[in-house]
Design an enzyme around this catalytic site. Structure first.
Site, short mmCIF file in Angstrom:
data_model
loop_
_atom_site.label_atom_id
_atom_site.label_comp_id
_atom_site.label_asym_id
_atom_site.label_seq_id
_atom_site.Cartn_x
_atom_site.Cartn_y
_atom_site.Cartn_z
N ASN A 112 -8.92 -10.02 -0.79
CA ASN A 112 -8.42 -9.23 0.34
C ASN A 112 -7.01 -8.73 0.01
OD1 ASN A 112 -8.33 -8.24 3.11
ND2 ASN A 112 -6.90 -9.92 3.51
N ASN A 131 -6.90 2.29 0.21
CA ASN A 131 -7.03 1.23 -0.83
C ASN A 131 -8.31 1.43 -1.63
OD1 ASN A 131 -4.84 -0.96 -0.78
ND2 ASN A 131 -5.18 -0.57 1.37
N ALA A 148 3.05 -0.98 -3.24
CA ALA A 148 2.49 -2.32 -3.50
C ALA A 148 0.97 -2.36 -3.44
CB ALA A 148 3.09 -3.32 -2.50
N GLU A 149 0.39 -2.07 -2.27
CA GLU A 149 -1.06 -2.26 -2.11
C GLU A 149 -1.88 -1.49 -3.14
OE1 GLU A 149 -2.48 -1.73 1.92
OE2 GLU A 149 -0.48 -2.14 2.66
N HIS A 189 -3.49 -7.87 1.80
CA HIS A 189 -2.79 -8.03 3.08
C HIS A 189 -1.40 -7.41 2.92
CE1 HIS A 189 -1.72 -9.74 6.97
NE2 HIS A 189 -0.58 -10.10 6.42
N GLU A 224 -12.06 -20.00 4.05
CA GLU A 224 -12.55 -20.12 5.42
C GLU A 224 -11.47 -19.82 6.46
OE1 GLU A 224 -10.61 -23.46 3.88
OE2 GLU A 224 -12.45 -22.52 3.09
N LEU A 237 -14.97 -12.40 8.62
CA LEU A 237 -16.19 -12.60 7.83
C LEU A 237 -16.98 -13.80 8.35
CD1 LEU A 237 -15.03 -12.08 4.14
CD2 LEU A 237 -15.86 -10.39 5.79
C1 GRF Z 1 -3.56 -1.04 5.26
O1 GRF Z 1 -2.35 -1.26 5.96
C2 GRF Z 1 -3.95 -2.30 4.53
O2 GRF Z 1 -2.84 -3.06 4.16
C3 GRF Z 1 -4.72 -3.06 5.51
O3 GRF Z 1 -5.51 -2.06 6.18
C4 GRF Z 1 -4.69 -0.87 6.28
C5 GRF Z 1 -5.52 0.38 6.06
O4 GRF Z 1 -5.95 0.41 4.74
N1 GRF Z 1 -5.49 -4.10 4.88
P1 GRF Z 1 -6.90 1.61 4.14
O5 GRF Z 1 -6.10 2.88 4.16
O6 GRF Z 1 -8.11 1.72 5.04
O7 GRF Z 1 -7.22 1.15 2.76
#
Ligand code: GRF
Length: 207
Positions: A108, A14, A180-181, A110, A148, A94
């Protein structure tokens, strides 16, 4: 220019999507000022360094206790005065002080369509295992502001991904990342960087 600090724990795909989008202009008006990992060996740190971005780690076992870890994490962020903190595969709860200090300035990614398949203990590959166990036909990813709670903040963007017969959790995770991400996280940052996102009564409005 939006200054962003990116928090990572693992592979950094990401983070890489953000780096690539800044470099090719899909994210405008933005500078990644620091990458912070809670794992000294995270591949994400190598990705940052390769892109010429300052990368540091704050490791819990190098701290006397959780309080010291939290204050070092907070200092690592405050030092670079980010406008936005991006959790990109960051697997640490956090400290409340951080969430309060950066209200509606932490986002974030998800790997599900919140409010499905989220909450305490539901992260990473586990999300996709639960999706397959339940037999849903559509899953996806969500970018949201961090509040929170756990995965409970105002939703900014979502993108649906189909579940295919015979999918393994790993195969589905990869498809959700690719389709998606890696698309909605850069898109959300670009919207914020260009002043197009506001939160009204805990709902996100995009202009
Ligand atoms: C991914 O599945 C993401 O959705 C989650 O952490 C996993 C690893 O992400 N939040 P990355 O390759 O370290 O960005």
């Amino acid at each position: 220019m939006l200054r962003i600090a990116v928090m990572v724990s693992g592979g950094g795909t990401n983070l890489q999507a953000i780096i690539d989008a800044v470099s090719d202009g899909r994210i405008s008006n933005t500078e990644i000022v620091r990458v912070i990992s809670n794992k000294a060996e995270a591949k994400a740190l190598e990705r940052a360094k390769k892109a010429g971005i300052e990368a540091i780690s704050v490791v819990r076992k190098e701290c006397a206790d959780t309080e010291e870890f939290n204050s070092r994490l907070l200092a690592a962020i405050d030092e670079v005065s980010p406008d936005l903190v991006v959790l990109a595969g960051f697997l640490v709860v956090l400290p409340p002080e951080l969430v309060n200090r950066y209200q509606n300035r932490i986002i974030n990614i998800h790997p599900s369509l919140i409010p499905s398949f989220c909450g305490k203990g539901c992260y990473g590959l586990k999300v996709h295992e639960e999706v397959l166990k339940r037999g849903v036909k559509i899953t996806g990813a969500t970018v949201h502001f961090v509040d929170e709670g756990c995965d409970s903040g105002p939703i900014i963007l979502q993108k649906a991904v189909e579940v295919r017969d015979g999918d393994s959790a790993e195969l589905l995770q990869r498809r959700v990342m690719e389709e998606a991400e890696w698309k909605i996280l850069p898109h959300a940052i670009d919207l914020i960087a260009n002043g197009r996102v506001s939160v009204v009564d805990r709902k996100v409005e995009i202009r």
